[in-house]
Design an enzyme around this catalytic site. Sequence first.
Site, PDB file in Angstrom:
ATOM      1  N   HIS A  13    -137.162  -3.948-101.689  1.00 35.40           N
ATOM      2  CA  HIS A  13    -138.598  -4.212-101.709  1.00 35.40           C
ATOM      3  C   HIS A  13    -139.327  -3.259-100.772  1.00 35.40           C
ATOM      4  O   HIS A  13    -138.805  -2.875 -99.727  1.00 35.40           O
ATOM      5  CB  HIS A  13    -138.891  -5.659-101.288  1.00 35.40           C
ATOM      6  CG  HIS A  13    -138.501  -6.658-102.308  1.00 35.40           C
ATOM      7  ND1 HIS A  13    -139.274  -6.936-103.400  1.00 35.40           N
ATOM      8  CD2 HIS A  13    -137.393  -7.424-102.423  1.00 35.40           C
ATOM      9  CE1 HIS A  13    -138.675  -7.841-104.143  1.00 35.40           C
ATOM     10  NE2 HIS A  13    -137.520  -8.155-103.573  1.00 35.40           N
ATOM     11  N   LYS A  62    -122.636  -1.137 -93.372  1.00 31.30           N
ATOM     12  CA  LYS A  62    -122.273   0.184 -92.833  1.00 31.30           C
ATOM     13  C   LYS A  62    -121.048   0.683 -93.587  1.00 31.30           C
ATOM     14  O   LYS A  62    -120.311  -0.104 -94.184  1.00 31.30           O
ATOM     15  CB  LYS A  62    -121.953   0.086 -91.345  1.00 31.30           C
ATOM     16  CG  LYS A  62    -123.137  -0.309 -90.500  1.00 31.30           C
ATOM     17  CD  LYS A  62    -122.765  -0.373 -89.048  1.00 31.30           C
ATOM     18  CE  LYS A  62    -123.996  -0.785 -88.238  1.00 31.30           C
ATOM     19  NZ  LYS A  62    -123.676  -0.986 -86.837  1.00 31.30           N
ATOM     20  N   LYS A  68    -109.581  -5.358 -87.786  1.00 32.16           N
ATOM     21  CA  LYS A  68    -108.381  -4.629 -87.348  1.00 32.16           C
ATOM     22  C   LYS A  68    -108.202  -3.426 -88.237  1.00 32.16           C
ATOM     23  O   LYS A  68    -108.871  -3.300 -89.264  1.00 32.16           O
ATOM     24  CB  LYS A  68    -107.142  -5.524 -87.381  1.00 32.16           C
ATOM     25  CG  LYS A  68    -106.664  -5.918 -88.777  1.00 32.16           C
ATOM     26  CD  LYS A  68    -105.393  -6.759 -88.670  1.00 32.16           C
ATOM     27  CE  LYS A  68    -104.773  -6.999 -90.027  1.00 32.16           C
ATOM     28  NZ  LYS A  68    -103.523  -7.724 -89.946  1.00 32.16           N
TER      29      LYS A  68
END
Length: 175
Positions: free
Chosen positions: A99, A155, A172
């Site tokens: 948006h 990310k 991990k």
Amino acid sequence: MIHKFWLMLFYGIANHLPDSYTMFLGRLSNKLRIIICKHIFKECGKVTTINRNIYFGNGKNVEIGDYSGIGSNCVLPNDIKIGKYVMMGPELYCLSYSHIIDNPDIPMCQQGGVRCSYSGICIGDDVWIGGKVIITKGRHIGNHSILGAGAVVTKDVPDYAVVGGNPAKILKMRK
């Protein structure tokens, strides 16, 4: 015109047939979906599974490598790149729409939206994506990674990482 025929066949019929793991007609339904997607996708390797109720737009720029699968109820952008040996759980949602929020004086719902011309989502080789994962636009998922169920990936994920949570964090490294 032929592309539209295959899309109608997929979305009109094949997408509603039983999942690949269903005892009756599952294997046949899966094979039919794979055959149709080979005519729709830009690149379609020796795919193992394409389950029901998935959405990939017009699919012209979808690339999927050998021995990968798409879980049921997944929403994928039209230009996603999926590597080899990718296991995808159900309800993966890859974002390619946003948006406009630039003017605080106008309600966001009235500012409109922007469909990204390129989602930039690339999933590497040998990746396991759990159920109900969300991947935001522009993300690169590294080779040999695992995205835990319910992860919200905001990310890039490095090779060999195990990520989970909202927002997803590295839990991990596999190597």
